[in-house]
Design an enzyme around this catalytic site. Structure first.
Site, PDB file in Angstrom:
ATOM      1  N   ASP A 139      -7.062  -6.391   3.854  1.00  0.00           N
ATOM      2  CA  ASP A 139      -6.425  -5.070   3.943  1.00  0.00           C
ATOM      3  C   ASP A 139      -6.499  -4.518   5.363  1.00  0.00           C
ATOM      4  O   ASP A 139      -7.588  -4.283   5.887  1.00  0.00           O
ATOM      5  CB  ASP A 139      -7.159  -4.130   2.963  1.00  0.00           C
ATOM      6  CG  ASP A 139      -6.543  -2.743   2.897  1.00  0.00           C
ATOM      7  OD1 ASP A 139      -5.467  -2.526   3.477  1.00  0.00           O
ATOM      8  OD2 ASP A 139      -7.157  -1.877   2.239  1.00  0.00           O
TER       9      ASP A 139
ATOM     10  N   MET B 223     -12.101   4.863  -0.763  1.00  0.00           N
ATOM     11  CA  MET B 223     -12.804   5.111   0.503  1.00  0.00           C
ATOM     12  C   MET B 223     -13.431   6.494   0.406  1.00  0.00           C
ATOM     13  O   MET B 223     -13.074   7.430   1.112  1.00  0.00           O
ATOM     14  CB  MET B 223     -11.807   5.012   1.673  1.00  0.00           C
ATOM     15  CG  MET B 223     -11.426   3.562   1.963  1.00  0.00           C
ATOM     16  SD  MET B 223      -9.879   3.424   2.867  1.00  0.00           S
ATOM     17  CE  MET B 223      -8.729   3.452   1.508  1.00  0.00           C
TER      18      MET B 223
ATOM     19  N   ASP C 126      -4.728   3.763  -1.956  1.00  0.00           N
ATOM     20  CA  ASP C 126      -5.852   4.125  -1.091  1.00  0.00           C
ATOM     21  C   ASP C 126      -6.274   5.571  -1.314  1.00  0.00           C
ATOM     22  O   ASP C 126      -5.512   6.491  -1.045  1.00  0.00           O
ATOM     23  CB  ASP C 126      -5.440   3.980   0.380  1.00  0.00           C
ATOM     24  CG  ASP C 126      -5.258   2.539   0.791  1.00  0.00           C
ATOM     25  OD1 ASP C 126      -6.226   1.766   0.658  1.00  0.00           O
ATOM     26  OD2 ASP C 126      -4.153   2.182   1.246  1.00  0.00           O
TER      27      ASP C 126
ATOM     28  N   HIS D 271      -8.317   1.447  -4.193  1.00  0.00           N
ATOM     29  CA  HIS D 271      -9.292   1.231  -3.116  1.00  0.00           C
ATOM     30  C   HIS D 271      -9.927   2.573  -2.779  1.00  0.00           C
ATOM     31  O   HIS D 271      -9.289   3.439  -2.184  1.00  0.00           O
ATOM     32  CB  HIS D 271      -8.537   0.634  -1.911  1.00  0.00           C
ATOM     33  CG  HIS D 271      -9.369   0.433  -0.691  1.00  0.00           C
ATOM     34  ND1 HIS D 271      -8.825   0.154   0.551  1.00  0.00           N
ATOM     35  CD2 HIS D 271     -10.708   0.449  -0.490  1.00  0.00           C
ATOM     36  CE1 HIS D 271      -9.781   0.024   1.441  1.00  0.00           C
ATOM     37  NE2 HIS D 271     -10.932   0.211   0.853  1.00  0.00           N
TER      38      HIS D 271
ATOM     39  N   MET E 138     -11.956  -5.791   4.775  1.00  0.00           N
ATOM     40  CA  MET E 138     -11.183  -4.862   5.615  1.00  0.00           C
ATOM     41  C   MET E 138     -10.935  -5.517   6.969  1.00  0.00           C
ATOM     42  O   MET E 138     -11.866  -5.956   7.648  1.00  0.00           O
ATOM     43  CB  MET E 138     -11.944  -3.555   5.831  1.00  0.00           C
ATOM     44  CG  MET E 138     -11.985  -2.609   4.644  1.00  0.00           C
ATOM     45  SD  MET E 138     -10.368  -2.135   3.981  1.00  0.00           S
ATOM     46  CE  MET E 138      -9.576  -1.387   5.414  1.00  0.00           C
TER      47      MET E 138
ATOM     48  N   MET F  62      -8.837   8.439  -0.087  1.00  0.00           N
ATOM     49  CA  MET F  62      -9.708   8.780   1.057  1.00  0.00           C
ATOM     50  C   MET F  62     -10.196  10.214   0.919  1.00  0.00           C
ATOM     51  O   MET F  62      -9.418  11.108   0.566  1.00  0.00           O
ATOM     52  CB  MET F  62      -8.927   8.655   2.358  1.00  0.00           C
ATOM     53  CG  MET F  62      -8.285   7.296   2.563  1.00  0.00           C
ATOM     54  SD  MET F  62      -7.362   7.269   4.105  1.00  0.00           S
ATOM     55  CE  MET F  62      -6.692   5.611   4.053  1.00  0.00           C
TER      56      MET F  62
ATOM     57  N   SER G 112       0.842  -1.202   0.000  1.00  0.00           N
ATOM     58  CA  SER G 112       0.000   0.000   0.000  1.00  0.00           C
ATOM     59  C   SER G 112       0.876   1.250   0.000  1.00  0.00           C
ATOM     60  O   SER G 112       1.619   1.501   0.952  1.00  0.00           O
ATOM     61  CB  SER G 112      -0.903   0.006   1.230  1.00  0.00           C
ATOM     62  OG  SER G 112      -1.518   1.269   1.347  1.00  0.00           O
TER      63      SER G 112
ATOM     64  N   HIS H  87      -1.263  -1.332  -4.205  1.00  0.00           N
ATOM     65  CA  HIS H  87      -2.531  -0.926  -3.606  1.00  0.00           C
ATOM     66  C   HIS H  87      -2.526   0.589  -3.374  1.00  0.00           C
ATOM     67  O   HIS H  87      -1.608   1.131  -2.760  1.00  0.00           O
ATOM     68  CB  HIS H  87      -2.712  -1.674  -2.285  1.00  0.00           C
ATOM     69  CG  HIS H  87      -4.050  -1.494  -1.651  1.00  0.00           C
ATOM     70  ND1 HIS H  87      -5.178  -2.168  -2.075  1.00  0.00           N
ATOM     71  CD2 HIS H  87      -4.451  -0.717  -0.613  1.00  0.00           C
ATOM     72  CE1 HIS H  87      -6.213  -1.823  -1.322  1.00  0.00           C
ATOM     73  NE2 HIS H  87      -5.800  -0.934  -0.432  1.00  0.00           N
TER      74      HIS H  87
HETATM   75  C1  DX5 Z   1      -6.560   1.546   5.514  1.00  0.00           C
HETATM   76  C2  DX5 Z   1      -6.089   1.282   4.091  1.00  0.00           C
HETATM   77  C3  DX5 Z   1      -4.982   0.298   4.006  1.00  0.00           C
HETATM   78  C4  DX5 Z   1      -3.701   0.721   4.658  1.00  0.00           C
HETATM   79  C5  DX5 Z   1      -3.069  -0.533   5.188  1.00  0.00           C
HETATM   80  O1  DX5 Z   1      -7.736   2.292   5.472  1.00  0.00           O
HETATM   81  O2  DX5 Z   1      -7.155   0.785   3.314  1.00  0.00           O
HETATM   82  O3  DX5 Z   1      -4.746  -0.107   2.665  1.00  0.00           O
HETATM   83  O4  DX5 Z   1      -2.788   1.376   3.811  1.00  0.00           O
HETATM   84  O5  DX5 Z   1      -1.969  -0.196   5.954  1.00  0.00           O
HETATM   85  P1  DX5 Z   1      -1.309  -1.235   6.961  1.00  0.00           P
HETATM   86  O6  DX5 Z   1      -0.888  -2.432   6.165  1.00  0.00           O
HETATM   87  O7  DX5 Z   1      -0.157  -0.460   7.518  1.00  0.00           O
HETATM   88  O8  DX5 Z   1      -2.347  -1.591   8.000  1.00  0.00           O
HETATM   89 ZN    ZN Z   2      -6.707  -0.109   1.299  1.00  0.00          ZN
END
Ligand code: DX5
Ligand code: ZN
Length: 220
Positions: free
Chosen positions: A176, A69, A36, A67, A138, A38, A9, A34
């Protein structure tokens, strides 16, 4: 046992040296990257938007696994695809007309995924599982990297695997949040095909070696 797909990620990457970190991932055994996104509305954090995604897309030689969010992801699907997304995952909890959004994702040419928060039961996917390329389980509450893995989500991975087998769906299972060398084997045994790892990769001395170890954990 076959090898697991590792999806580091980039949320845990060094954004001042993003190209360097993407090149590092290109040189590793990770098959996916990956990404993310947000929005500060669906989750209590803001990560990055299209300019950063385009920069990742420009350098990445891997499967770009986005991903989302965010609320109303349907507004931006083509833009994410154009920025280099190969896989686009939306949250069940953020979308009202999920069937429609899945079809819209597929129309862009990207693979379609649905993510479930820890508290959302797997059974909500029953009617649409055959449409999906990916189910993202998740294993932390979304919003931040570096959180502690929630153990009860292992059972959700098993339930997702059972649903996929019963339906004949081609969907892969991705886990994840809080994933690393300590729980990768257990998650693979439960049915995970793709493991996201942020801190577990980027906060180690040798990320390429850590990725190799996670990737090969099931072959021992
Ligand atoms: C959290 C994200 C993850 C995050 C995971 O909301 O969706 O993808 O980057 O990070 P780690 O592996 O450090 O928990
Ligand atoms: Zn993620």
């Amino acid at each position: 046992m076959s090898k697991v797909i590792v999806a580091p990620s980039v949320l845990s990457a060094d954004f001042g040296n993003l190209e360097r970190d993407i090149q590092m991932l290109n040189s590793s055994e990770a098959e996916w990257i990956h990404i993310d996104v947000m929005d500060g509305v669906f989750v209590p954090n803001i990560s990055f938007g299209f300019p950063v995604l385009q920069a990742i897309g420009k350098h990445s030689k891997k499967v770009n696994d986005v991903h989302l969010m965010i609320v109303q992801p349907e507004k931006y699907l083509q833009q994410f695809r154009d920025a280099g997304a190969h896989m686009i995952t939306v949250h069940y909890e953020a979308v009202t007309h999920l069937d429609s959004v899945i079809h819209q994702i597929k129309k862009t040419g990207a693979g379609a995924g649905v993510a479930l928060n820890p508290s959302t039961p797997v059974s909500v996917l029953k009617e649409i599982i055959h449409l999906l390329d990916l189910v993202l389980v998740m294993s932390v509450n979304p919003g931040f990297g570096g959180q502690k893995f929630i153990p009860y989500t292992i059972n959700k991975v098993k339930e997702t695997k059972a649903l996929i087998l019963a339906s004949g769906s081609p969907a892969k299972i991705e886990v994840d949040g809080g994933v690393g060398l300590n729980n990768a084997k257990e998650l693979m045994d439960a049915g995970a095909d793709v493991l996201v790892a942020g801190n577990a990769v980027f906060k180690t001395e040798n990320p390429v070696e850590t990725i190799r170890q996670i990737r090969n954990i099931g072959t021992k």
